[in-house]
Design an enzyme around this catalytic site. Sequence first.
Site: not given
Length: 359
Positions: A167, A245, A350
């Site tokens: 990520r 998320s 995130e």
Amino acid sequence: MTGSVEGGGWRHGVELAGLTTLRLGGPAGHYFEADSEQTLIAAIRDAEGHGEPLLILGGGSNLVVADEGYPGTVVKVGIRGLTAQDGLLSVAAGEVWDEVVARSVAEGLAGIECLSGIPGLAGATPIQNVGAYGQDVSQTVVMVDAYDRATGTMTVLDRGDCKFSYRHSAFKGNARYVVTAVHFQLEDLGGLSKPVRFRDVAEALGVEIGARAPLAEVREAVLAQRRGRGMLLDEADHDTWSAGSFFTNPILTPDQHAEFERRCAAGAADGAAPPTGYGEADGRVKISAAWLIEHAGFGKGYGSGQVALSTKHTLALTNRGGATTSELVKLAAEVRDGVAARFGVTLVPEPVFADPLTW
Ligand SMILES: Cc1cc2nc3c(=O)[nH]c(=O)nc-3n(C[C@H](O)[C@H](O)[C@H](O)COP(=O)(O)OP(=O)(O)OC[C@H]3O[C@@H](n4cnc5c(N)ncnc54)[C@H](O)[C@@H]3O)c2cc1C
């Protein structure tokens, strides 16, 4: 702001809530929709010339914008175009990502089929090395075309330059590069997918983990999984009014992991065994953020007022309608602090927080 870009799409008073999947955020100072590389660069230079902060916007699906809005210029990337030759899929940044995946599947090309149903635009996929169900774009991206704001020129970055990790990439949290196109090297495997790595998808397809399956079936299985978790955009379903998320899965050093296991053994998770961690090459261990949130006492649907955890997935913070960003950030902080107090692990968001919003 002059709005001097030729043929440009300058607009005023644009509410960013209408351009994010959380449906949150106040007005943009100035707003421009760029449908070509030339107008994109001109708009960026225009903002820079006026000393304005700049926010590059894709589909707004990984972005949290303050209730006060963005005090600068927002440039939406709308450059379209896609070519496929010998497995090389070259995609302009403004193409809708899921349409790109659908096209790859239709062309019999494997490598991004498990990334079906992820919202947003193709140009944003390298930013956080978009991933799901055992695939991420670092496996297939071979080149990224970008405008380099440091030199004022177009440049090409290869996979190594992108510095992909979980990520993350050289682009995330770094306003230097504006991605204009992404090139993916995909494979023709006779209509079959890459090996299926994710247990639930393999089970739904009736294959062993590591086996291949018809591309179109893999895409449908992934879409079904995502639908069940509220991870497919659906206007009518508030569980999908999210940024996906909200926290990444924490990656713990061996010492941090030992402390986490010690706390679990001492009853921090009310007797539940700690989740299986995933070992990283450097000895660190990745653990599930969803497990931490659930076992810190924040179950599905937890929240108050107009923000709550999704009723389908504890990792998504959602707008139930009429929420504000400050409510959302307050809930996120409550979850972060609750997890830290219980397990000694600090969750990291995130999505990107647009200035001046802080975490
Ligand atoms: C329901 C839902 C499910 C999701 N599931 C997943 C998932 O499974 N896996 C996953 O990885 N993500 C997931 N996400 C997050 C998100 O969809 C991805 O991160 C997506 O790539 C963001 O694309 P975007 O175009 O919406 O980017 P935006 O939200 O518009 O922008 C995100 C960041 O990228 C920057 N950016 C955007 N475009 C460019 C560009 N061309 N050049 C430079 N910077 C740029 C922005 O400035 C911002 O910092 C999900 C989100 C939602 C709402």
